[in-house]
Each structure stands twice: as C-alpha cells, then as structure tokens.
Design an enzyme around this catalytic site. Structure first.
Site, mmCIF file in Angstrom:
data_model
loop_
_atom_site.group_PDB
_atom_site.id
_atom_site.type_symbol
_atom_site.label_atom_id
_atom_site.label_comp_id
_atom_site.label_asym_id
_atom_site.label_seq_id
_atom_site.Cartn_x
_atom_site.Cartn_y
_atom_site.Cartn_z
ATOM 1 N N CYS A 205 0.834 -1.198 0.000
ATOM 2 C CA CYS A 205 0.000 0.000 0.000
ATOM 3 C C CYS A 205 0.874 1.254 0.000
ATOM 4 O O CYS A 205 1.976 1.266 0.554
ATOM 5 C CB CYS A 205 -0.916 0.006 1.225
ATOM 6 S SG CYS A 205 -2.164 -1.298 1.210
ATOM 7 N N CYS A 231 2.189 -8.593 6.384
ATOM 8 C CA CYS A 231 0.829 -8.124 6.659
ATOM 9 C C CYS A 231 0.022 -9.163 7.428
ATOM 10 O O CYS A 231 -1.015 -8.850 7.998
ATOM 11 C CB CYS A 231 0.114 -7.775 5.354
ATOM 12 S SG CYS A 231 -0.075 -9.163 4.227
#
Length: 235
Positions: A205, A231
C-alpha cells in the site's frame, strides 16, 4: 480432486513435497491445476514475482482465476499495471477483492490514518478479512513466495499447510533468485510495476511502502520503522 485439506497430516505434506522436489515451477503449477482445477486461485500482489507467475499460469490454464486484494490504498502505478496485464492476458479472470469498509467508513469507525497507529488492524480490515472471504471459495491457493526474500520465508515448501486460512498454499517459485526473476521478465518482455525501477523492491500500500537504499533488506521498505515485515497473509 483427491486432496482434502482436512484429511492431510504432516506426513502427507512431506510426501507431496518429496514427490515435487525436483520439479520446476511449470511442473508444480501443472500438478496443482491437475489436482485442484477450478478450486485453485492465485492471490497476486502484482509485484515482479507476480508477473512471472501470471505468465507461467497462463501457459497452464489460460482462464485461471487471479484475485488482487484491492485495499483502496495502492499506488497508481499498481493499478496501471493491472490494466496492462488484463490486456495482455484477456482470458485470465482477474478479480479485485475489496474490503467491507470503504476508506471513509474505516476512518469513521477506527479514526484517521489507522495504518500509522495500528498497522496490524489496518491490514486485518483491508487484507486479511477480504482474503479469508475469497479463499473460503477455494480448496487451495497459489502464492509467489520465494525463500530468499526473508528469514520468515526461508522454510517455505512447494505445498504448505495454511492454518490461517484453513487451506493449502502452493508456492511454485520457492527456489528462484531475484536475478532469475528479472531475467525471466526481460526475456519474455513482461510488464512490471515501474516503482521497481525507483528503489521499491517490495510494493504494498502507498501509505506503508517506502523506497529501499541499495544493500538494505528488500522488505525494509514495508512498514518502515515498525517491527512489522508481514501483513499477516503468510504467517
């Protein structure tokens, strides 16, 4: 399909990996699609490994399903790359999986810039839960993990028990080195995320990805300055 996650024990995984031990990535993919067929999905982040895997998958199953976790926070370059891939491989079924919350709804419920205050919570909302929803539709999934990427990935096998998603995770690229990935991309003239040419070896991201200095850990730009390197998808 004659493989069932619930029925497999550690010895079964050892046996499967022993059988595949000397196979190349294309052969592993052929085995995986032969065993799982339509119940196999590739979860792709559209990094450079993803470009290699997409090209290999297209040679095995032209209409394979690929899912991308669209967190709404990706770089514009990532979205542009997805458009290029769709044009190059029109038969592939590329799905963009969205979180249940829009960015505005997340802000209202959890406060602004959650990725800074609690990156694990942000990843859970925008990645973990959506992937759990997507993988519940399949028996197995493909990942582009490579052993040399990080210590947490060093023991990855071709066929892995995935306790987090109650699934089977297939990793055809475990033995590939970074230079081999790029050699394949150049040889086959594959599109790739242009951020890779701007010191972004690992791209996630936009808010949580920084460029990496030469010689640094390739994943040090992910969640920089935090004790976080994954993540959660591959824990």
């Amino acid at each position: 399909m004659d493989i069932n996650y619930q029925a497999l024990i550690n010895e079964d995984y050892e046996r499967l990996n022993k059988e595949l031990e000397h196979k190349d990535s294309l052969e592993v993919l052929k085995w995986a699609y032969r065993e799982f067929g339509e119940n196999l999905v590739y979860s792709c982040s559209f990094g450079v490994e993803g470009m290699v895997l997409i090209d290999l998958i297209s040679k095995v199953k032209k209409d394979a399903t690929i899912v991308f976790l669209d967190t709404d926070f990706h770089f514009k370059e990532t979205y542009h790359l997805i458009d290029k891939v769709k044009k190059r491989y029109p038969s592939l079924n590329i799905e963009l999986a969205k979180p249940d919350l829009t960015p505005e709804e997340q802000k209202q419920q959890h406060g602004d810039r959650l990725w800074e205050r609690d990156p694990d919570a942000c990843c859970n909302i925008r990645k973990m839960v959506p992937l759990e929803r997507e993988l519940s539709r399949y028996d197995a999934w493909i990942s582009g993990l490579r052993r040399e990427q990080s210590p947490t990935r060093a023991n990855t096998q071709f066929v892995n028990r995935d306790n987090r998603f109650k699934s089977i995770k297939i990793c055809p690229l475990i033995h590939w080195k970074e230079e081999e990935i790029w050699m394949y991309v150049k040889l086959h003239q594959l599109d790739y995320n242009e951020l890779h040419d701007k010191s972004y070896p690992s791209i996630g991201c936009e808010y949580c990805t920084k460029p990496v200095a030469k010689g640094e850990d390739p994943r040090s730009g992910r969640w920089a300055n935090l004790a976080k390197t994954e993540c959660g998808l591959h824990k």
